[in-house]
Design an enzyme around this catalytic site. Structure first.
Site, PDB file in Angstrom:
ATOM      1  N   HIS A 111      -8.799   6.679   7.920  1.00 44.80           N
ATOM      2  CA  HIS A 111      -9.130   5.568   7.015  1.00 44.80           C
ATOM      3  C   HIS A 111     -10.324   5.910   6.108  1.00 44.80           C
ATOM      4  O   HIS A 111     -11.334   5.190   6.069  1.00 44.80           O
ATOM      5  CB  HIS A 111      -9.417   4.292   7.822  1.00 44.80           C
ATOM      6  CG  HIS A 111      -9.214   3.041   7.025  1.00 44.80           C
ATOM      7  ND1 HIS A 111      -8.802   1.855   7.570  1.00 44.80           N
ATOM      8  CD2 HIS A 111      -9.377   2.796   5.698  1.00 44.80           C
ATOM      9  CE1 HIS A 111      -8.720   0.932   6.623  1.00 44.80           C
ATOM     10  NE2 HIS A 111      -9.071   1.489   5.481  1.00 44.80           N
ATOM     11  N   GLU A 138      -6.962   0.806  14.870  1.00 44.17           N
ATOM     12  CA  GLU A 138      -7.959   1.765  14.388  1.00 44.17           C
ATOM     13  C   GLU A 138      -9.211   1.644  15.250  1.00 44.17           C
ATOM     14  O   GLU A 138      -9.837   0.592  15.255  1.00 44.17           O
ATOM     15  CB  GLU A 138      -8.274   1.496  12.915  1.00 44.17           C
ATOM     16  CG  GLU A 138      -7.056   1.752  12.039  1.00 44.17           C
ATOM     17  CD  GLU A 138      -7.353   1.750  10.546  1.00 44.17           C
ATOM     18  OE1 GLU A 138      -8.519   1.568  10.158  1.00 44.17           O
ATOM     19  OE2 GLU A 138      -6.413   1.940   9.766  1.00 44.17           O
TER      20      GLU A 138
HETATM   21  P1  NAD Z   1      -4.225  -5.840  -4.853  1.00 43.67           P
HETATM   22  O1  NAD Z   1      -4.258  -7.221  -4.311  1.00 43.67           O
HETATM   23  O2  NAD Z   1      -4.959  -5.546  -6.115  1.00 43.67           O
HETATM   24  O3  NAD Z   1      -2.712  -5.374  -5.055  1.00 43.67           O
HETATM   25  C1  NAD Z   1      -1.696  -5.643  -4.130  1.00 43.67           C
HETATM   26  C2  NAD Z   1      -0.353  -5.585  -4.844  1.00 43.67           C
HETATM   27  O4  NAD Z   1       0.672  -5.781  -3.870  1.00 43.67           O
HETATM   28  C3  NAD Z   1      -0.151  -6.655  -5.925  1.00 43.67           C
HETATM   29  O5  NAD Z   1       0.462  -6.057  -7.027  1.00 43.67           O
HETATM   30  C4  NAD Z   1       0.821  -7.654  -5.265  1.00 43.67           C
HETATM   31  O6  NAD Z   1       1.632  -8.317  -6.198  1.00 43.67           O
HETATM   32  C5  NAD Z   1       1.638  -6.696  -4.415  1.00 43.67           C
HETATM   33  N1  NAD Z   1       2.344  -7.341  -3.308  1.00 43.67           N
HETATM   34  C6  NAD Z   1       1.880  -8.271  -2.445  1.00 43.67           C
HETATM   35  N2  NAD Z   1       2.844  -8.602  -1.566  1.00 43.67           N
HETATM   36  C7  NAD Z   1       3.927  -7.863  -1.890  1.00 43.67           C
HETATM   37  C8  NAD Z   1       5.238  -7.761  -1.360  1.00 43.67           C
HETATM   38  N3  NAD Z   1       5.604  -8.467  -0.304  1.00 43.67           N
HETATM   39  N4  NAD Z   1       6.098  -6.905  -1.957  1.00 43.67           N
HETATM   40  C9  NAD Z   1       5.734  -6.184  -3.033  1.00 43.67           C
HETATM   41  N5  NAD Z   1       4.507  -6.228  -3.577  1.00 43.67           N
HETATM   42  C10 NAD Z   1       3.622  -7.065  -3.013  1.00 43.67           C
HETATM   43  O7  NAD Z   1      -4.739  -4.899  -3.646  1.00 43.67           O
HETATM   44  P2  NAD Z   1      -5.434  -3.465  -3.764  1.00 43.67           P
HETATM   45  O8  NAD Z   1      -6.901  -3.636  -3.934  1.00 43.67           O
HETATM   46  O9  NAD Z   1      -4.669  -2.632  -4.719  1.00 43.67           O
HETATM   47  O10 NAD Z   1      -5.216  -2.926  -2.258  1.00 43.67           O
HETATM   48  C11 NAD Z   1      -3.936  -2.535  -1.812  1.00 43.67           C
HETATM   49  C12 NAD Z   1      -3.985  -2.168  -0.331  1.00 43.67           C
HETATM   50  O11 NAD Z   1      -4.897  -1.097  -0.105  1.00 43.67           O
HETATM   51  C13 NAD Z   1      -4.433  -3.288   0.599  1.00 43.67           C
HETATM   52  O12 NAD Z   1      -3.639  -3.246   1.792  1.00 43.67           O
HETATM   53  C14 NAD Z   1      -5.837  -2.912   0.982  1.00 43.67           C
HETATM   54  O13 NAD Z   1      -6.200  -3.446   2.225  1.00 43.67           O
HETATM   55  C15 NAD Z   1      -5.701  -1.382   1.026  1.00 43.67           C
HETATM   56  N6  NAD Z   1      -6.953  -0.661   0.921  1.00 43.67           N
HETATM   57  C16 NAD Z   1      -7.076   0.501   1.637  1.00 43.67           C
HETATM   58  C17 NAD Z   1      -8.245   1.246   1.565  1.00 43.67           C
HETATM   59  C18 NAD Z   1      -8.401   2.540   2.331  1.00 43.67           C
HETATM   60  O14 NAD Z   1      -9.523   2.929   2.589  1.00 43.67           O
HETATM   61  N7  NAD Z   1      -7.326   3.229   2.653  1.00 43.67           N
HETATM   62  C19 NAD Z   1      -9.310   0.782   0.771  1.00 43.67           C
HETATM   63  C20 NAD Z   1      -9.140  -0.380   0.021  1.00 43.67           C
HETATM   64  C21 NAD Z   1      -7.958  -1.093   0.112  1.00 43.67           C
END
Ligand code: NAD
Length: 311
Positions: free
Chosen positions: A283, A262
């Site tokens: 993003h 990115e």
């Molecule tokens: P979170 O930690 O609350 O949830 C992550 C989930 O993934 C949990 O339920 C966990 O058990 C599950 N998980 C982890 N490893 C796994 C695997 N190998 N197989 C299956 N499930 C698995 O995180 P969140 O706050 O919900 O964020 C999720 C994603 O979104 C992250 O990658 C974060 O970086 C991304 N994100 C993106 C933006 C954006 O602007 N697009 C903004 C914030 C977060």
């Protein structure tokens, strides 16, 4: 008086809150690592978003550094392991972003189903009235598979239920409990979710286990007319395999908010982005006025609490 270095723009109210609590706040926009190394020694706290890299060298130069604060969720731009070794606290505010990212995910899903990007573009830019070309599909009654049922995945699940969709969820830990709480179906395995879903949305963190977790094998398990959405981290999908799947007509449509690099720089990334069945955003999942304000205030409050309890 504690000194705070803010490296990427954060909400004005957050800076006001820190100043009201007697912190001295300076702003230096996106300093390069060399510049950051030169100035960091004077500060107790550094606040970054995603642009500024807090490397091992920066951490070592931060003699007084007590907190590294990420005004956002992902910690990919911070050497967390090294910070932990030096007993410097790393804080973030992922709780502030879930609604914004979930709403963006739903927007992307509906855009894919109704071909809205192409419909809008052909009318505005080519002045073409192609009503018959844009026969879309409804979300109602379709099965969505949500990979990762944390903060964001759960918010997506609630919204998909409201749209009348069948929601399948998968995560590694406490899946049954979470599925019950959300009133959705717990997928017994990732493979089951991949092969059962009309739409798949990814919400896992990026780590060694999830790097390229969606590759050729997983793409082959998906239904040939599947829609795939990724608003988590780019490298969770093997982009080259995804491009091949699109070129072989194995996927109906893809929506990406996140990319392996990115901004993207590799020729294969641009091929993926410009593919006619791919829609993209740079993003912006968490980019709402509300989430940015919430993030800044949560970070400021965490800094104040941490340093007042440490005294
Ligand atoms: P979170 O930690 O609350 O949830 C992550 C989930 O993934 C949990 O339920 C966990 O058990 C599950 N998980 C982890 N490893 C796994 C695997 N190998 N197989 C299956 N499930 C698995 O995180 P969140 O706050 O919900 O964020 C999720 C994603 O979104 C992250 O990658 C974060 O970086 C991304 N994100 C993106 C933006 C954006 O602007 N697009 C903004 C914030 C977060």
């Amino acid at each position: 008086m504690y000194r705070v270095l803010v490296c990427d723009p954060i909400a004005r109210e957050a800076i006001d809150l820190l100043r009201k609590n007697n912190f001295k706040v300076d702003f230096v926009e996106s300093p390069a690592p060399e510049e950051l190394c030169r100035i960091i020694a004077a500060y107790d706290v550094i606040i970054v978003r995603s642009a500024t890299k807090v490397t091992k060298e920066v951490i070592d130069r931060g003699e007084k550094l007590k907190i590294i604060a990420r005004a956002g969720a992902g910690l990919d731009n911070i050497d967390v392991e090294h910070a932990n070794k030096r007993k410097i606290k790393v804080i973030n505010a992922p709780e502030a972003l879930a609604v914004a990212v979930a709403e963006h995910t739903i927007a992307l899903m509906l855009m894919l189903l109704r071909k809205e990007y192409h419909a809008c573009r052909s009318l505005k830019e080519e002045k073409l009235w192609l009503k018959k070309k844009f026969l879309g599909e409804e979300a109602f009654g379709k099965t969505i598979g949500i990979i990762g049922l944390g903060r964001i995945g759960s918010e997506v699940a609630k919204r998909c239920k409201a749209l009348g969709m069948r929601v399948l969820g998968y995560r590694r830990h406490k899946l049954e409990e979470k599925a019950r709480e959300l009133g959705i179906v717990a997928a017994p395995s990732l493979d089951f979710l991949l092969s059962e879903s009309d739409i798949i949305s990814i919400h896992v963190p990026l780590n060694k286990e999830t790097f390229h977790m969606i590759g050729e094998r997983e793409l082959n398990l998906m239904r040939p007319n599947v829609y795939l959405i990724n608003t988590s981290r780019g490298a969770v999908i093997d982009g080259k395999s995804l491009l091949r799947a699109l070129e072989n007509n194995r996927i109906a449509g893809v929506a990406l908010d996140v990319f392996e690099n990115e901004p993207p720089r590799e020729p294969w990334e641009w091929k993926l982005i410009t593919h006619p069945r791919v829609i993209v955003t740079p993003h912006i999942g968490a980019m709402t006025k509300e989430s940015q304000r919430k993030t800044g205030l949560i970070i400021a409050q965490k800094i104040i609490t941490t340093l007042s309890t440490d005294q």
